[in-house]
Design a protein around this motif. Sequence first.
Motif, short mmCIF file in Angstrom:
data_model
loop_
_atom_site.label_atom_id
_atom_site.label_comp_id
_atom_site.label_asym_id
_atom_site.label_seq_id
_atom_site.Cartn_x
_atom_site.Cartn_y
_atom_site.Cartn_z
N ALA A 234 45.75 18.86 34.91
CA ALA A 234 45.68 17.39 34.89
C ALA A 234 47.04 16.83 34.51
O ALA A 234 47.76 17.40 33.69
N LEU A 235 47.37 15.67 35.10
CA LEU A 235 48.67 15.06 34.87
C LEU A 235 48.51 13.56 34.69
O LEU A 235 47.73 12.92 35.41
N ILE B 105 49.44 5.20 26.15
CA ILE B 105 48.04 5.27 26.55
C ILE B 105 47.73 6.74 26.81
O ILE B 105 48.24 7.32 27.77
N ASP B 106 46.93 7.35 25.98
CA ASP B 106 46.65 8.79 26.10
C ASP B 106 45.44 8.98 27.00
O ASP B 106 44.32 9.18 26.54
N GLY B 107 45.68 8.91 28.30
CA GLY B 107 44.59 8.97 29.25
C GLY B 107 43.91 10.31 29.39
O GLY B 107 42.86 10.40 30.02
N LEU B 108 44.49 11.38 28.83
CA LEU B 108 43.92 12.72 28.95
C LEU B 108 43.37 13.25 27.64
O LEU B 108 42.96 14.40 27.57
N ARG B 109 43.34 12.43 26.59
CA ARG B 109 42.96 12.95 25.27
C ARG B 109 41.52 13.45 25.23
O ARG B 109 41.20 14.36 24.43
N ALA B 110 40.62 12.90 26.05
CA ALA B 110 39.22 13.32 26.03
C ALA B 110 38.94 14.42 27.05
O ALA B 110 37.81 14.90 27.13
#
Length: 240
Positions: free
Chosen positions: A43-44, A51-56
């Motif tokens: 994932a990128l 904005i931490d769009g991949l934290r979950a």
Amino acid sequence: MACSDAGQQAFEAWLNTPPGRYLLDWEQSQLDAAVADRFGFHALQLGLPVIDGLRANRMPQRWVAGRDLLCHFDALPFPSDSLDLVVLPHALEMAPDPHQLLREVDRVLRPEGRLIIVGLNPTSLWGIRQRLGQPYLPRAGEFLGYWRLRDWLRLLSYEIEVGRFGLYRPPLRSEVWLERWRWTERIGARWWPVLGAAYYLQAVKRVQGTRLVGLKRARRLQPKHATAVAMNPHSKDVHD
């Protein structure tokens, strides 16, 4: 090509204002819900590391450009058809050539991979105030309309899975006044949904004639198209 440093800094500074935090809270909640159950290997995220769009997300390999990886957005250091998920928080708005950025994302995203975009709606009350010469939003680039972006994605053979708007409070700068107008959220979502200040869009890459049998096993991604500098070579889970 990448988002301009000046534009990104301006946007990040604006996110520290009351309306910026209001936007950030909504977008973070949308992204957390979207990526939590998205499975795959790679994932990128491109744009606005704040904005931490991949934290979950729990994919084994996750990169946030500008935090874990330094690269040019028009020549990403990944093989074609290798990523399962790409998240673009305002990256298209700040890109010198958003068409080229989308083409490069399309190159690295595998068939049936997901693309998630969040952006500011130029036809909202916020956008109208900006166009009337009363600066309210960060001057980070061109704000792309939701329907225009859908057309671009369809030309690239993407299927739109989810599209929604949010943020219906007027363009106010004070946290107190924004809170007083909280009641407009429910009414706006029901009666004028497409006038929300921000939008969320999720699309899947379709390739005609392609049949996927399971998922490809994870493989080491070697830079092929550009030089990248890994800032954090070991992927790790990020907790709230």
